[in-house]
Each structure stands twice: as C-alpha cells, then as structure tokens.
Scaffold this motif. Structure first.
Motif, short mmCIF file in Angstrom:
data_model
loop_
_atom_site.label_atom_id
_atom_site.label_comp_id
_atom_site.label_asym_id
_atom_site.label_seq_id
_atom_site.Cartn_x
_atom_site.Cartn_y
_atom_site.Cartn_z
N GLY A 1 11.19 -30.48 -17.28
CA GLY A 1 12.39 -29.64 -17.26
C GLY A 1 12.45 -28.66 -16.10
O GLY A 1 13.21 -27.69 -16.17
N LEU A 2 11.67 -28.90 -15.04
CA LEU A 2 11.70 -28.01 -13.88
C LEU A 2 12.54 -28.64 -12.78
O LEU A 2 12.16 -29.62 -12.16
N ALA A 3 13.70 -28.09 -12.54
CA ALA A 3 14.60 -28.61 -11.52
C ALA A 3 14.58 -27.70 -10.30
O ALA A 3 14.57 -26.47 -10.42
N GLY A 4 14.56 -28.28 -9.14
CA GLY A 4 14.60 -27.53 -7.90
C GLY A 4 15.73 -28.04 -7.01
O GLY A 4 16.43 -28.98 -7.40
N PRO A 5 15.92 -27.42 -5.87
CA PRO A 5 15.14 -26.31 -5.34
C PRO A 5 15.58 -24.96 -5.89
O PRO A 5 16.63 -24.85 -6.52
N LEU A 6 14.75 -23.94 -5.62
CA LEU A 6 15.07 -22.56 -5.95
C LEU A 6 15.13 -21.74 -4.67
O LEU A 6 14.57 -22.14 -3.64
N THR A 7 15.79 -20.59 -4.73
CA THR A 7 15.83 -19.72 -3.56
C THR A 7 14.48 -19.01 -3.39
O THR A 7 13.69 -18.90 -4.33
N ASP A 8 14.22 -18.54 -2.17
CA ASP A 8 12.95 -17.87 -1.85
C ASP A 8 12.88 -16.48 -2.48
O ASP A 8 13.91 -15.82 -2.66
N THR A 9 11.65 -16.04 -2.75
CA THR A 9 11.45 -14.65 -3.15
C THR A 9 11.10 -13.78 -1.95
O THR A 9 11.05 -12.56 -2.06
N ASP A 10 10.85 -14.40 -0.81
CA ASP A 10 10.48 -13.70 0.42
C ASP A 10 11.75 -13.15 1.08
O ASP A 10 12.64 -13.92 1.45
N PRO A 11 11.86 -11.82 1.27
CA PRO A 11 13.06 -11.28 1.92
C PRO A 11 13.10 -11.53 3.42
O PRO A 11 14.10 -11.22 4.07
N GLN A 12 11.99 -12.04 3.99
CA GLN A 12 11.88 -12.39 5.41
C GLN A 12 11.80 -11.19 6.34
O GLN A 12 11.69 -11.35 7.56
N LYS A 13 11.85 -9.98 5.81
CA LYS A 13 11.73 -8.78 6.63
C LYS A 13 10.94 -7.72 5.87
O LYS A 13 11.01 -7.65 4.64
N VAL A 14 10.19 -6.92 6.60
CA VAL A 14 9.53 -5.78 5.97
C VAL A 14 10.57 -4.70 5.69
O VAL A 14 11.66 -4.68 6.26
N GLY A 15 10.23 -3.80 4.78
CA GLY A 15 11.15 -2.72 4.42
C GLY A 15 12.10 -3.09 3.30
O GLY A 15 12.97 -2.29 2.93
N LEU A 16 11.96 -4.31 2.77
CA LEU A 16 12.81 -4.77 1.67
C LEU A 16 11.93 -5.17 0.49
O LEU A 16 10.75 -5.48 0.64
N LYS A 17 12.52 -5.18 -0.70
CA LYS A 17 11.79 -5.63 -1.88
C LYS A 17 11.86 -7.15 -1.99
O LYS A 17 12.77 -7.78 -1.43
N SER A 18 10.89 -7.73 -2.69
CA SER A 18 10.92 -9.18 -2.91
C SER A 18 12.14 -9.53 -3.76
O SER A 18 12.66 -8.70 -4.51
N LEU A 19 12.57 -10.76 -3.64
CA LEU A 19 13.79 -11.21 -4.32
C LEU A 19 13.44 -12.05 -5.54
O LEU A 19 12.38 -12.70 -5.57
N PRO A 20 14.29 -12.09 -6.54
CA PRO A 20 14.05 -13.03 -7.65
C PRO A 20 14.40 -14.45 -7.21
O PRO A 20 15.34 -14.66 -6.44
N ALA A 21 13.61 -15.42 -7.67
CA ALA A 21 13.97 -16.82 -7.43
C ALA A 21 15.20 -17.16 -8.25
O ALA A 21 15.30 -16.79 -9.42
N GLU A 22 16.14 -17.84 -7.64
CA GLU A 22 17.38 -18.21 -8.34
C GLU A 22 17.62 -19.71 -8.21
O GLU A 22 17.28 -20.32 -7.19
N PRO A 23 18.20 -20.32 -9.23
CA PRO A 23 18.45 -21.77 -9.17
C PRO A 23 19.58 -22.11 -8.21
O PRO A 23 20.55 -21.37 -8.10
N VAL A 24 19.41 -23.21 -7.52
CA VAL A 24 20.47 -23.69 -6.63
C VAL A 24 21.49 -24.50 -7.43
O VAL A 24 22.66 -24.54 -7.10
N SER A 25 21.03 -25.12 -8.52
CA SER A 25 21.92 -25.86 -9.42
C SER A 25 21.76 -25.33 -10.84
O SER A 25 20.74 -24.70 -11.16
N PRO A 26 22.74 -25.55 -11.71
CA PRO A 26 22.69 -24.98 -13.07
C PRO A 26 21.46 -25.39 -13.87
O PRO A 26 21.00 -24.61 -14.71
N ASP A 27 20.90 -26.57 -13.62
CA ASP A 27 19.76 -27.02 -14.42
C ASP A 27 18.43 -26.43 -13.93
O ASP A 27 17.37 -26.78 -14.43
#
Length: 335
Positions: free
Chosen positions: A103-129
């Motif tokens: 039941g693990l569907a991908g891809p998911l968005t990155d948690t890496d903000p790609q820059k310092v000075g920012l907080k990490s991001l939550p992983a989010e689904p690219v599709s509803p499943d």
C-alpha cells in the motif's frame, strides 16, 4: 538534478523517464529493490532548536560516523505501522531509507527545503493513493529527529527522491552496446546499474578510476567514467579545490588517450558554479574527439571556447546520437 542530467547524457529523455534519487542511491550501494519498496536518499543535516536547517550536509561528516548513526537509526526504528524500515549508509552525509510494505504509492515530495535557513518540509503525496506512504515517511522523520537529537553535527535528516523503481529499457537494448560504469559514489553507480551497465569496482581517486578503465578496456565497448569532486567543491563554494580537481584530470588524460578510443566525450551532468553553491541552469561544455569528426576543433576545453564551438547548442539527450554516429555505430536510415 544529477539523475536527469546523467540520463540525458546516456540518451534517455529525462521528462519521459522520471527516476527518484532514492532508487539510484539504493541501487548504487547494492540493494535489491522490489515492487513494494519505496526508496529515499537521505542527507544527515544540522538543525537548530527551532527546527531550522543550518547545514544541509552536517559538515560532510565522515563515512565512518555515517555508518555509526545509521546503525543507531536502524536499531531504533525497525517498523512503522506494519512497514519495514531499512536504513543503510552511503558516503559522507548520504544514506538510504527503504520503506518496504504493501500500500505504499510513490512518488512523494522531498522533505529537504534545498536551502539553509528553512525548516524541513513534510513529505506529501503526488497522487491521492500516496497518503499512507506520506504518513509513514513523516513519522520516520519525526522519530529520526528524536533518535539523533544528541548527535552533533548530524542531529537530523532530510529525505529526497522518494519513489519506486521505474520501468526503463537498458542501454544494451536501445543502443546494442555492452556498457560499463566506473564511479565512486553510490548514486552514479545506481543510475548506471538501472540502465544496464556493469559496475566495475574501483578505488577512490581519479587515477584509480583510469587504472580500472585500463584493466577492463577490452571487455566493453562503452565506458562511463565519473569524477565527483568538481561538483562537491562547487556546492561548497571552494573554487581553488574545484580547479585542482579539473587540473588533476587534465594531467591524467594522456593515459586515457593511449587507449585510442573511437570516440571520447568530456562533459558534465549539470553546472555547479562556486558562486551559487548549487546546481544551475547554465549550459554544459561538451567536447567530442573522434577520427570521423569533420568540424573545426577548438584549442581549449573551456566554457568560452565551447560557447562558440562547431557543435553548437543541443539537448543533452542528443549526446548519445553524436557519440554513436562518430563511432560508426548507426545503420543507414531509409536506404
């Protein structure tokens, strides 16, 4: 990104074949991935008490420290909601997390903000499943931060390229080649493995890589030889060390030329200017050497020289066509 950049050089359209960075890292360290596996490339990083990222690479910790931290994570986080968690070290600050379960569907968005000075991001689904997978990944992120809280400088982690293995044809199928890869970093070995290259074991230096090339030269008809540190020093903004790596490769080229390849191409997967300390959109210099070439050769391999070179500007995915054509590997079309 390095994944799409390399795919292009190998003759694939990176917009057609989207490959998660996690898959490449996992394959690069020799992991076997199945249809239920969701892979992610991880960076150990440094966060302040408020959760703001102050160093995305945790000072490029040593691989030995990386291995110790991965053991700590693996022993503490083995399973989340019925999903097996597999943590494996890479090089320096890089590691791999594989989420294995139904039941693990991908891809998911990155948690890496790609820059310092920012907080990490939550992983989010690219599709509803993909919501279940996102919840599992975010739980892992929270647990990992708790486990690593006392570590320094690697007191947290960031995840990128969270995805499953794609269906992609091999280079031998597309180009009728017997290709091999010589690379020291897992991600690049993983990408080469994904497109069907044999992975040749080599040492850590560029000189070691050329020795490997010389030893295996008669066993393959296409070699991919990767030099990593130009990119690393570009991301660190270290101009002097980046120049030294390029000069080192320069001094070793005579060894390569003694092998008398039908075609030699020298290029990069992306630009990493020291002034930006990251990947950029700038075009990449491309050198092509072959006995069959009919173009006026330049005198130096520089951005200025290549900008006005006879090859002109072309998409990286056309690079293989240039190499194959000048190696006389193509049949006549429409004859």
């Amino acid at each position: 990104g390095s994944g799409p950049g390399h795919l292009s050089i190998f003759g694939y359209d990176p917009l057609k074949y989207e490959i998660g960075r996690g898959v490449l890292e996992a394959l690069g360290i020799g992991m076997e991935l199945g249809p239920c596996d969701l892979s992610s490339r991880g960076n150990f990083c440094t966060m302040d008490l408020s959760g703001v990222v102050t160093d995305r690479r945790a000072g490029r910790i040593s691989t030995d420290v990386n291995e110790q931290i991965c053991v700590k994570l693996q022993e503490t986080i083995r399973e989340i909601d019925g999903v097996e968690i597999i943590v494996r070290p890479g090089k320096e600050h890089r590691f791999v997390v594989v989420f294995r379960g139904d039941g693990l569907a991908g891809p998911l968005t990155d948690t890496d903000p790609q820059k310092v000075g920012l907080k990490s991001l939550p992983a989010e689904p690219v599709s509803p499943d993909g919501q279940r997978a996102a919840d599992i990944v975010n739980t892992f992120m929270n647990l990992a931060r708790e486990v690593l809280a006392a570590e320094h400088p690697a007191n947290a982690c960031l995840l990128r390229g969270i995805a499953k293995v794609p269906d992609i044809p091999s280079m031998s199928m597309l180009f009728k080649l017997n290709p091999a890869a010589i690379a020291t970093y897992p991600m690049y070995r993983g990408l080469a493995r994904l497109v069907g290259m044999d992975i040749l074991e080599t040492g850590e230096t560029v000189a070691d890589e050329l020795t490997t090339l010389e030893e295996h030269y008669n066993n393959h008809d296409f070699f991919y030889v990767h030099v990593k540190k130009t990119d690393s020093y570009g991301e660190d903004g270290n101009f002097e060390k980046k120049v030294k790596v390029i000069e080192e490769v320069d001094t070793l080229l005579p060894r390569l030329l003694k092998l008398n390849p039908d075609v030699l191409a020298v290029t990069g997967d992306h630009s990493t200017p020291c002034t930006l300390k990251g990947h950029s959109w700038h075009p990449i210099p491309y050198l092509l050497k072959a006995d069959t070439i009919r173009l006026d050769p330049g005198n130096r391999y520089t951005e200025d020289q290549c900008r006005t070179g006879a090859l002109g500007w072309f998409l990286a995915k056309e690079s293989m066509s240039l190499m194959m054509g000048h190696a006389l590997k193509f049949n006549k079309y429409g004859a």
